[in-house]
Design a protein around this motif. Sequence first.
Motif, PDB file in Angstrom:
ATOM      1  N   GLU A  21       0.761  -1.232  -0.035  1.00  0.00           N
ATOM      2  CA  GLU A  21      -0.199  -0.016   0.097  1.00  0.00           C
ATOM      3  C   GLU A  21       0.825   1.211   0.005  1.00  0.00           C
ATOM      4  O   GLU A  21       0.354   2.146  -0.133  1.00  0.00           O
ATOM      5  CB  GLU A  21      -1.035   0.008   1.274  1.00  0.00           C
ATOM      6  N   GLN A  22       2.017   1.292   0.473  1.00  0.00           N
ATOM      7  CA  GLN A  22       3.163   2.415   0.399  1.00  0.00           C
ATOM      8  C   GLN A  22       3.659   2.766  -0.813  1.00  0.00           C
ATOM      9  O   GLN A  22       4.367   3.996  -1.042  1.00  0.00           O
ATOM     10  CB  GLN A  22       4.038   2.211   1.377  1.00  0.00           C
ATOM     11  N   ILE A  23       3.471   1.750  -1.920  1.00  0.00           N
ATOM     12  CA  ILE A  23       4.018   1.837  -3.279  1.00  0.00           C
ATOM     13  C   ILE A  23       3.259   3.105  -4.031  1.00  0.00           C
ATOM     14  O   ILE A  23       2.043   3.296  -3.863  1.00  0.00           O
ATOM     15  CB  ILE A  23       3.947   0.691  -4.198  1.00  0.00           C
ATOM     16  N   THR A  24       3.930   4.090  -4.366  1.00  0.00           N
ATOM     17  CA  THR A  24       3.309   5.456  -5.154  1.00  0.00           C
ATOM     18  C   THR A  24       3.370   5.446  -6.465  1.00  0.00           C
ATOM     19  O   THR A  24       4.468   4.963  -7.101  1.00  0.00           O
ATOM     20  CB  THR A  24       4.259   6.641  -4.292  1.00  0.00           C
ATOM     21  N   PHE A  25       2.527   6.096  -7.107  1.00  0.00           N
ATOM     22  CA  PHE A  25       2.531   6.492  -8.617  1.00  0.00           C
ATOM     23  C   PHE A  25       2.554   7.942  -8.970  1.00  0.00           C
ATOM     24  O   PHE A  25       1.783   8.854  -8.036  1.00  0.00           O
ATOM     25  CB  PHE A  25       1.185   5.370  -9.041  1.00  0.00           C
ATOM     26  N   PRO A  26       2.677   8.298 -10.054  1.00  0.00           N
ATOM     27  CA  PRO A  26       2.722   9.644 -10.733  1.00  0.00           C
ATOM     28  C   PRO A  26       1.315  10.075 -10.471  1.00  0.00           C
ATOM     29  O   PRO A  26       0.145   9.344 -10.474  1.00  0.00           O
ATOM     30  CB  PRO A  26       3.206   9.711 -11.911  1.00  0.00           C
ATOM     31  N   ASP A  27       0.982  11.363 -10.417  1.00  0.00           N
ATOM     32  CA  ASP A  27      -0.424  12.144 -10.554  1.00  0.00           C
ATOM     33  C   ASP A  27      -0.982  11.799 -12.007  1.00  0.00           C
ATOM     34  O   ASP A  27      -2.207  11.561 -11.920  1.00  0.00           O
ATOM     35  CB  ASP A  27      -0.145  13.670 -10.228  1.00  0.00           C
TER      36      ASP A  27
END
Length: 267
Positions: free
Chosen positions: A48-54
Amino acid sequence: MKNIFKFAEACLLQTTIDEKLALTHQAWQTLENGQLSLLSEQPALPIEQITFPDRPILLPPRDMPKRKFGSTEGIAAFFHAITHVEFIAIYLAWDMLYRFRGLPDQFYQDWLRVADEEAQHFELLSKHLQAMQINYGDLPAHNGLWDHATDTADDLLARLAMVPRCMEARGLDVTPAVITKFTHLGDNASVALLNRILTDEVGHVERGSYWFKWVCEQQGLEPEAKYRQLIKQYYKGGKPKGPFNREMRIIAGFSNAELDWLENTTL
């Protein structure tokens, strides 16, 4: 010496696309140079902490705009969708090697190669989009592929079954017909690009098949029965619909029995 899991974490948390691509290529080159440590020192962060560009804006598949393939806009939308798939595939390859520890070194080397090739695909597709006067992120996309990663974050066999041996294998079924369409349109640039991607994807699915069978053997499981069970458990709708490219799937490590089961609509 650099560490593969530190590279992986940096890539999975990095929201700047160019930085993510650069880190991916740097990690592969570091491995090629014999300077990459495969020692697992810290546990993986929760998925859940993995992030993606806007951007792109992510929509449910049912809300995606419908565009006709025959129009200029439709072709651009098609390639934007493929570009997004390849972008998420970078995450999927990195997460495969990051999340599952205690495996042979070859496992980590294989999925780092996949991550690097997916990054190459993304870069080639991004340039192809720019030739059509759009950039990645200009159109909406859907995030169904990543849902399979979150669903299988605690189960390596499920991840291997659902990502390389299901979603990625689907590309082996549909891409040849798309290549034929672009051939008829005389679009040689698109044909060359799709052929390059298809060739690499056969290898990615084959690595998924290899490691699926390897893990099954370690756990004393029968691979074909386990594959059927996992697809029924995780695939929304029971199992994928055909037609299936038997020739390419056999090259990529599927058995005839697996393909017979996939093709049998009564099971």
